[in-house]
Design a protein around this motif. Structure first.
Motif: not given
Length: 183
Positions: A63, A65, A70, A72, A74, A79-81, A92, A117, A124, A146
């Motif tokens: 996803q 942003d 950024q 996202l 999974f 969730v890794y940003v 994370t 998202y 999210l 977020l």
């Protein structure tokens, strides 16, 4: 699909697009999410994450942003940003999804099964398989802000399809015997 001797298992690929920054995110549920230039296909970077588990792991669409630059990604219940250009993980977000009283014997943490998202609201939405007792099953859905780092709502539903737009989650769910809901 069945694996033939000497063949690698078929991996499902999920795509995410940041049209504003012309980035295409490609996730094959492996140890990285690849960042490509959307027009040229040139590899710009990669987000290094844990590989999904299982024989044919499910890749969840990354996803974008665009406002924050950024992406996202999974994996399992995390969730890794990451920075959308370099792939550097900046944050994370682990989720501890609750297990319902059901027929499963395994313990959690349970994996994220679906995510969306909404960049206009910074929300999210993540879902997990919260109840299994064949032939019945249900999904939990969490809305996560977020910016504040907090859950805003927690709900559940039957198998569903959903999308986000303008600060809302729109969906439909169908009971296995035909009753349906649009929400």
């Amino acid at each position: 699909e069945q694996e033939r001797p000497g063949e690698r298992p078929h991996r499902r690929v999920a795509l995410g697009l940041d049209a504003e920054h012309r980035r295409l995110y490609v996730d094959a549920a492996g140890a990285e999410l690849v960042i490509l230039h959307a027009d040229t296909g040139e590899k710009l970077g990669a987000v290094v994450v844990l590989p999904q588990e299982g024989y044919q792991p499910r890749a969840i669409p990354p996803q974008a942003d665009p406002a924050q630059g950024q992406v996202l990604a999974f994996r399992q219940n995390v969730v890794y940003v990451a920075d959308g250009a370099s792939g550097r993980v900046v944050r994370t977000i682990p989720f501890e999804f609750e297990k319902s009283e059901d027929c499963r014997t395994g313990e959690g943490p349970y994996p994220i099964e679906w995510a969306a998202y909404d960049p206009s609201a910074g929300i999210l939405y993540v879902s997990w398989l919260s109840y299994v007792c064949t032939p019945w099953f249900g999904h939990g859905i969490i809305s996560y802000d977020l910016a504040s780092g907090r859950e805003s709502t927690h709900s559940g539903d039957y198998a569903f399809q959903a999308t986000v737009a303008d600060g809302y989650l729109y969906g439909s769910s169908w009971h296995r015997f035909g009753i349906g809901y649009v929400w």
